[in-house]
Design a protein around this motif. Structure first.
Motif, PDB file in Angstrom:
ATOM      1  N   ARG A   1      10.545  43.755  80.092  1.00 22.99           N
ATOM      2  CA  ARG A   1      11.643  43.567  81.053  1.00 22.99           C
ATOM      3  C   ARG A   1      12.554  42.440  80.580  1.00 22.99           C
ATOM      4  O   ARG A   1      12.175  41.659  79.724  1.00 22.99           O
ATOM      5  CB  ARG A   1      11.183  43.175  82.451  1.00 22.99           C
TER       6      ARG A   1
ATOM      7  N   PRO B   1      14.403  38.851  80.542  1.00 24.79           N
ATOM      8  CA  PRO B   1      13.898  37.515  80.887  1.00 24.79           C
ATOM      9  C   PRO B   1      14.224  37.157  82.341  1.00 24.79           C
ATOM     10  O   PRO B   1      15.288  37.481  82.850  1.00 24.79           O
ATOM     11  CB  PRO B   1      14.644  36.587  79.921  1.00 24.79           C
ATOM     12  N   ASP B   2      13.286  36.482  82.979  1.00 22.03           N
ATOM     13  CA  ASP B   2      13.424  36.090  84.383  1.00 22.03           C
ATOM     14  C   ASP B   2      13.862  34.634  84.466  1.00 22.03           C
ATOM     15  O   ASP B   2      13.032  33.715  84.480  1.00 22.03           O
ATOM     16  CB  ASP B   2      12.094  36.311  85.106  1.00 22.03           C
TER      17      ASP B   2
ATOM     18  N   SER C   1       8.410  38.271  79.359  1.00 22.26           N
ATOM     19  CA  SER C   1       9.447  39.299  79.284  1.00 22.26           C
ATOM     20  C   SER C   1       9.110  40.334  78.217  1.00 22.26           C
ATOM     21  O   SER C   1       9.174  41.545  78.456  1.00 22.26           O
ATOM     22  CB  SER C   1      10.798  38.634  78.980  1.00 22.26           C
ATOM     23  N   GLN C   2       8.722  39.856  77.048  1.00 26.16           N
ATOM     24  CA  GLN C   2       8.382  40.765  75.951  1.00 26.16           C
ATOM     25  C   GLN C   2       7.137  41.578  76.265  1.00 26.16           C
ATOM     26  O   GLN C   2       7.080  42.778  76.010  1.00 26.16           O
ATOM     27  CB  GLN C   2       8.184  39.970  74.655  1.00 26.16           C
TER      28      GLN C   2
END
Length: 144
Positions: A126, A128-129, A121-122
């Motif tokens: 974007r 977190p998935d 994500s970082q």
């Protein structure tokens, strides 16, 4: 959302450890923290002195694991499972725990998935998935 400082997190774990050790009454989250702390006696020295804990540095890439990060991840996964958020994490962790014969071991594997999700994500900039995180834990629970 509550976002404690590094000092607050470290004081919380040190306090919960001291209360458990000394037999003092604890709040629910302190009890949960002390249960995970009991699973990690190798951290007890770090937790026994709050002032030293606050000053201590755990460099990235060091052989010494940051006990506060590790214990925080245990708490995060426990909380995620308690409310099943992201959806499906409770079932995935429970299945992994049954498969490994240990909730503690299951948490450690889920931590790998959680850390991977946060890192990706970082890196990508974007959010977190959560679905990818749950899928990672499910794969570990269903593959040999």
């Amino acid at each position: 959302m509550f976002q404690p400082s590094q000092q607050e997190v470290r004081r919380f774990f040190c306090s919960a450890h001291a209360k458990a050790r000394d037999g003092h009454a604890m709040e629910a989250l302190e009890t949960l923290a002390s249960m995970w702390t009991a699973e990690h006696p190798e951290y007890h020295a770090d937790l026994s002195d709050a002032d030293a804990a606050i000053a201590r540095v755990y460099p990235a890439g060091s052989d010494q694991q940051n006990p506060f990060l590790h214990l925080s991840m245990h708490l995060s996964i426990s909380e995620q499972c308690s409310i099943d958020q992201p959806r499906g994490i409770r079932q995935a962790v429970e299945l992994l725990a049954r498969r490994r014969g240990s909730l503690h071991d299951a948490h450690h594997e889920a931590m790998d998935c959680l850390g991977k999700m946060i890192w990706e994500s970082q890196r990508a900039g974007r959010p977190p998935d959560g679905d990818a995180y749950v899928a990672c834990v499910q794969r570990r629970a269903t593959q040999d």
